[in-house]
Write a protein that holds these residues in place. Sequence first.
Motif, PDB file in Angstrom:
ATOM      1  N   ILE A  23       0.847  -1.190   0.000  1.00  0.00           N
ATOM      2  CA  ILE A  23       0.000   0.000   0.000  1.00  0.00           C
ATOM      3  C   ILE A  23       0.881   1.239   0.000  1.00  0.00           C
ATOM      4  O   ILE A  23       1.751   1.391   0.858  1.00  0.00           O
ATOM      5  N   ILE A  33      -3.020   0.261  -3.986  1.00  0.00           N
ATOM      6  CA  ILE A  33      -2.981  -0.989  -3.233  1.00  0.00           C
ATOM      7  C   ILE A  33      -2.805  -2.127  -4.225  1.00  0.00           C
ATOM      8  O   ILE A  33      -3.684  -2.386  -5.035  1.00  0.00           O
ATOM      9  N   PHE A  53      -4.561   0.381   8.527  1.00  0.00           N
ATOM     10  CA  PHE A  53      -5.174  -0.177   7.326  1.00  0.00           C
ATOM     11  C   PHE A  53      -4.283  -1.248   6.705  1.00  0.00           C
ATOM     12  O   PHE A  53      -4.770  -2.284   6.249  1.00  0.00           O
ATOM     13  N   GLU A  54      -2.964  -1.029   6.685  1.00  0.00           N
ATOM     14  CA  GLU A  54      -2.039  -2.027   6.144  1.00  0.00           C
ATOM     15  C   GLU A  54      -2.096  -3.324   6.922  1.00  0.00           C
ATOM     16  O   GLU A  54      -2.013  -4.409   6.345  1.00  0.00           O
ATOM     17  N   THR A  56      -4.665  -4.526   8.510  1.00  0.00           N
ATOM     18  CA  THR A  56      -5.983  -5.161   8.434  1.00  0.00           C
ATOM     19  C   THR A  56      -6.364  -5.578   7.029  1.00  0.00           C
ATOM     20  O   THR A  56      -7.118  -6.534   6.856  1.00  0.00           O
ATOM     21  N   PHE A  57      -5.871  -4.897   6.010  1.00  0.00           N
ATOM     22  CA  PHE A  57      -6.300  -5.136   4.628  1.00  0.00           C
ATOM     23  C   PHE A  57      -5.970  -6.553   4.177  1.00  0.00           C
ATOM     24  O   PHE A  57      -4.910  -7.099   4.472  1.00  0.00           O
ATOM     25  N   ASN A  58      -6.907  -7.131   3.431  1.00  0.00           N
ATOM     26  CA  ASN A  58      -6.760  -8.462   2.859  1.00  0.00           C
ATOM     27  C   ASN A  58      -7.065  -8.345   1.365  1.00  0.00           C
ATOM     28  O   ASN A  58      -7.980  -7.636   0.981  1.00  0.00           O
ATOM     29  N   PHE A  61     -10.571  -7.984  -0.533  1.00  0.00           N
ATOM     30  CA  PHE A  61     -11.322  -6.747  -0.707  1.00  0.00           C
ATOM     31  C   PHE A  61     -11.087  -6.090  -2.062  1.00  0.00           C
ATOM     32  O   PHE A  61     -11.770  -5.131  -2.406  1.00  0.00           O
ATOM     33  N   THR A  62     -10.168  -6.590  -2.876  1.00  0.00           N
ATOM     34  CA  THR A  62      -9.882  -5.942  -4.158  1.00  0.00           C
ATOM     35  C   THR A  62     -11.022  -6.087  -5.161  1.00  0.00           C
ATOM     36  O   THR A  62     -11.107  -5.299  -6.088  1.00  0.00           O
ATOM     37  N   ILE A  67     -14.850   0.050  -0.054  1.00  0.00           N
ATOM     38  CA  ILE A  67     -14.426  -0.542   1.207  1.00  0.00           C
ATOM     39  C   ILE A  67     -14.727   0.464   2.308  1.00  0.00           C
ATOM     40  O   ILE A  67     -14.302   1.623   2.235  1.00  0.00           O
ATOM     41  N   GLY A  69     -14.281   1.232   6.299  1.00  0.00           N
ATOM     42  CA  GLY A  69     -13.529   0.872   7.492  1.00  0.00           C
ATOM     43  C   GLY A  69     -14.027   1.684   8.663  1.00  0.00           C
ATOM     44  O   GLY A  69     -14.153   2.901   8.574  1.00  0.00           O
ATOM     45  N   LEU A  78     -13.186  -3.866   8.439  1.00  0.00           N
ATOM     46  CA  LEU A  78     -13.419  -3.545   7.032  1.00  0.00           C
ATOM     47  C   LEU A  78     -14.625  -4.310   6.518  1.00  0.00           C
ATOM     48  O   LEU A  78     -14.857  -5.452   6.892  1.00  0.00           O
TER      49      LEU A  78
END
Length: 173
Positions: A23, A33, A53-54, A56-58, A61-62, A67, A69, A78
């Motif tokens: 990210i 991202i 955010f880095e 938690t992000f998976n 979600f792309t 999204i 949060g 998220l």
Amino acid sequence: MNHSEIEELIEARKDTRTKFADIKRVDETTLKINGHLYNLIEDKNNGFDLGQFENTFNPVFTHFDYIVGDIGYGQLRLKGFYDDKRNVEGDLKKSAIQDYIIDYCNFGSPYFVLHNLEATKVVEPKKKSTRNRNRNNHSNTRKNHENKPKRQSQNQSKPNRHRKFTIRQKNED
């Protein structure tokens, strides 16, 4: 083990955790991202923290268009939403974001909304035709029905058990 020791262990775990995404912040409201551009549409109460955010992000979600949060009790949660034009359930559409924030987020808690500018488009399934395209299919089903043994009529196998009713007048006493 007291509360402060537990929090120290959690922080140490967050530092050693592998990040699922690369990210980078392009500018104030744009993120990149994993090579996809995202635009920060809304940032209520400074809810967007890049470090949190880095962690938690998976990459799951792309494929979402949006999204959301929200932060509650120090944790970032998220949730993904699709564009209103997509054929998905109503609670997964962009128009349901405000309802989600009201119903599921803590009152007054910080939150943010990211818009995926390069979301993967879902291919809509083609509608099936009501017309049968294979005409030979009907002849095969007829052949199968011809091989079945015929049923005996009900009159021969069971006696007639229908009741007959007559209407009588009530006797007045």
